[in-house]
Design an enzyme around this catalytic site. Sequence first.
Site, PDB file in Angstrom:
ATOM      1  CD  GLU A   1       5.402  14.375   3.085  1.00 30.71           C
ATOM      2  OE1 GLU A   1       4.505  15.218   3.079  1.00 30.71           O
ATOM      3  OE2 GLU A   1       6.378  14.401   3.842  1.00 30.71           O
TER       4      GLU A   1
ATOM      5  CB  SER B   1      -0.948   0.008   1.209  1.00 30.91           C
ATOM      6  OG  SER B   1      -0.241   0.029   2.416  1.00 30.91           O
TER       7      SER B   1
HETATM    8  C1  FAD Z   1      12.912   7.789   0.140  1.00 28.24           C
HETATM    9  C2  FAD Z   1      11.493   7.534   0.528  1.00 28.24           C
HETATM   10  C3  FAD Z   1      11.029   7.982   1.743  1.00 28.24           C
HETATM   11  C4  FAD Z   1       9.708   7.727   2.145  1.00 28.24           C
HETATM   12  N1  FAD Z   1       9.283   8.102   3.394  1.00 28.24           N
HETATM   13  C5  FAD Z   1       8.061   7.673   3.844  1.00 28.24           C
HETATM   14  C6  FAD Z   1       7.686   7.873   5.209  1.00 28.24           C
HETATM   15  O1  FAD Z   1       8.412   8.481   6.003  1.00 28.24           O
HETATM   16  N2  FAD Z   1       6.492   7.366   5.631  1.00 28.24           N
HETATM   17  C7  FAD Z   1       5.660   6.683   4.804  1.00 28.24           C
HETATM   18  O2  FAD Z   1       4.591   6.267   5.249  1.00 28.24           O
HETATM   19  N3  FAD Z   1       5.986   6.489   3.489  1.00 28.24           N
HETATM   20  C8  FAD Z   1       7.172   6.958   3.008  1.00 28.24           C
HETATM   21  N4  FAD Z   1       7.540   6.730   1.690  1.00 28.24           N
HETATM   22  C9  FAD Z   1       6.616   6.019   0.799  1.00 28.24           C
HETATM   23  C10 FAD Z   1       6.063   6.896  -0.304  1.00 28.24           C
HETATM   24  O3  FAD Z   1       5.128   7.801   0.217  1.00 28.24           O
HETATM   25  C11 FAD Z   1       5.499   5.975  -1.392  1.00 28.24           C
HETATM   26  O4  FAD Z   1       6.614   5.374  -2.028  1.00 28.24           O
HETATM   27  C12 FAD Z   1       4.649   6.719  -2.391  1.00 28.24           C
HETATM   28  O5  FAD Z   1       3.449   7.137  -1.795  1.00 28.24           O
HETATM   29  C13 FAD Z   1       4.326   5.884  -3.625  1.00 28.24           C
HETATM   30  O6  FAD Z   1       3.871   4.624  -3.271  1.00 28.24           O
HETATM   31  P1  FAD Z   1       4.502   3.316  -3.976  1.00 28.24           P
HETATM   32  O7  FAD Z   1       5.973   3.415  -3.827  1.00 28.24           O
HETATM   33  O8  FAD Z   1       3.840   2.136  -3.401  1.00 28.24           O
HETATM   34  O9  FAD Z   1       4.161   3.474  -5.489  1.00 28.24           O
HETATM   35  P2  FAD Z   1       2.807   2.993  -6.203  1.00 28.24           P
HETATM   36  O10 FAD Z   1       1.628   3.477  -5.441  1.00 28.24           O
HETATM   37  O11 FAD Z   1       2.908   1.536  -6.495  1.00 28.24           O
HETATM   38  O12 FAD Z   1       2.894   3.794  -7.566  1.00 28.24           O
HETATM   39  C14 FAD Z   1       3.611   3.339  -8.706  1.00 28.24           C
HETATM   40  C15 FAD Z   1       3.237   4.242  -9.886  1.00 28.24           C
HETATM   41  O13 FAD Z   1       1.823   4.104 -10.155  1.00 28.24           O
HETATM   42  C16 FAD Z   1       1.214   5.381 -10.149  1.00 28.24           C
HETATM   43  N5  FAD Z   1      -0.164   5.265  -9.636  1.00 28.24           N
HETATM   44  C17 FAD Z   1      -0.597   4.584  -8.551  1.00 28.24           C
HETATM   45  N6  FAD Z   1      -1.912   4.752  -8.388  1.00 28.24           N
HETATM   46  C18 FAD Z   1      -2.332   5.571  -9.385  1.00 28.24           C
HETATM   47  C19 FAD Z   1      -3.603   6.121  -9.770  1.00 28.24           C
HETATM   48  N7  FAD Z   1      -4.713   5.890  -9.071  1.00 28.24           N
HETATM   49  N8  FAD Z   1      -3.626   6.908 -10.867  1.00 28.24           N
HETATM   50  C20 FAD Z   1      -2.521   7.174 -11.576  1.00 28.24           C
HETATM   51  N9  FAD Z   1      -1.298   6.694 -11.262  1.00 28.24           N
HETATM   52  C21 FAD Z   1      -1.209   5.893 -10.179  1.00 28.24           C
HETATM   53  C22 FAD Z   1       2.090   6.236  -9.245  1.00 28.24           C
HETATM   54  O14 FAD Z   1       1.939   7.622  -9.529  1.00 28.24           O
HETATM   55  C23 FAD Z   1       3.485   5.723  -9.579  1.00 28.24           C
HETATM   56  O15 FAD Z   1       3.959   6.358 -10.742  1.00 28.24           O
HETATM   57  C24 FAD Z   1       8.835   7.028   1.273  1.00 28.24           C
HETATM   58  C25 FAD Z   1       9.315   6.589   0.027  1.00 28.24           C
HETATM   59  C26 FAD Z   1      10.615   6.817  -0.339  1.00 28.24           C
HETATM   60  C27 FAD Z   1      11.104   6.280  -1.661  1.00 28.24           C
END
Ligand code: FAD
Length: 383
Positions: free
Chosen positions: A366, A133
């Site tokens: 974020e 998620s």
């Molecule tokens: C260095 C780093 C620090 C972080 N720090 C924190 C933290 O402190 N706390 C925390 O809770 N999280 C943290 N995160 C997590 C971060 O918020 C998530 O990586 C981010 O929200 C994206 O989620 P995902 O990686 O699962 O990508 P996914 O949700 O799998 O997305 C993959 C691609 O699909 C696209 N996509 C997904 N859904 C849709 C949609 N409905 N419509 C169009 N496009 C879509 C996205 O834009 C993206 O291009 C961090 C991540 C990183 C890399």
Amino acid sequence: MSTPPLTTLNDEEQMFRDSVRRFARERIGPHVRAMDDAAAFRKDLLGEMFELGLMGIEIPEEFGGQGGSFFLSVLAIEAIAEVDPAAAVIVDVQNTIVNNVLIRWGTPEQKAKYLPRLASDTVGAFALSEAGSGSDAFALSTRAVRNGNEFRLSGRKLWITNAAEAGVYLVFANANPEAGHKGITCFIVERDTPGFQVGKKEDKLGIRASSTCELILDDCPVPAANVLGELGKGYKVAIETLNEGRIGIGAQMVGLAQGALDHSLSYARQRKQFGQAIAEFQGIQFELARMATAAEAARLLVYNAARMRDASVPFVTEAAMAKLYSSEIAESNASRAVEVFGGVGFTKDYPVEKLYRDAKIGRIYEGTTNMQMLTIAKQLLGR
Ligand SMILES: Cc1cc2nc3c(=O)[nH]c(=O)nc-3n(C[C@H](O)[C@H](O)[C@H](O)COP(=O)(O)OP(=O)(O)OC[C@H]3O[C@@H](n4cnc5c(N)ncnc54)[C@H](O)[C@@H]3O)c2cc1C
């Protein structure tokens, strides 16, 4: 009285920004390369950030904080990111996310217990994301099961910023999966809780000195008194916090974009080709002009969103726009900076290749760029 321009700072803002900038340049600056190589943030610098009040900017003075505005946090994040975007995100998560959640949703007891620590010596982390998620944050599978006066938390969190250094974690878990996202609850979890463990640290492309780790919760007992906000209202805590937090990421990206410009200006003045400084070539001047304009436009979006937040007027769309645009121009400014430097820009001997790597995260955390556009489009279409 006429309204001051958005970028006009009052005396307090000006003094604060100048002192943070000085700290960033003099104290963080010399260690940026080594911290990036080591993928670790120096403990002594973290201590200095606490001493300077940079980890408790909005925490009220009665709890040992600076009693400042959200806008001051934004100024600090921007000023630090001009020198090191990795250092900036440490300050960003502490202030715009963790402290903010406690100030806004904490009970008097929770504030009295945790805010003095967060202002003085304890790093905080915000744990929402999981392997399954990310953008779909409320599909989280970490569970909280009530057991008398406590909850037992089990699950795994991924990508948690500040996790390696933190002493306090805001962990989101579902206490009533049948209710869907209305079961999601925010818990304050202390690092030494039995069954709690900081797991693997990610080896990242950029902002390498900022830790990003997995959290493992295995039947972790958390007192019911540590529910932050109401039971089942964690989704609201998360959404509303991230709405504000992404203004901070915008500030980080503006600082990065400005840093890229500053490095390019000084290099273009001293690098000579064809018998003159490359800054004399119109082709280079145009690059610098574009970078300066992009940084200024992004700054206006970020400052406006931050001042709207401090004025308690709706700011969600403006915050999404600020983060969307700032992260785009941070990437393009860093890319242009590498080109202004030519071959040396492609090496680790100069600072701009790091900015190019650091910029990429702005479009991911974020809320990805797509998620920001969905927020903006929803407002445009009245949905
Ligand atoms: C260095 C780093 C620090 C972080 N720090 C924190 C933290 O402190 N706390 C925390 O809770 N999280 C943290 N995160 C997590 C971060 O918020 C998530 O990586 C981010 O929200 C994206 O989620 P995902 O990686 O699962 O990508 P996914 O949700 O799998 O997305 C993959 C691609 O699909 C696209 N996509 C997904 N859904 C849709 C949609 N409905 N419509 C169009 N496009 C879509 C996205 O834009 C993206 O291009 C961090 C991540 C990183 C890399």
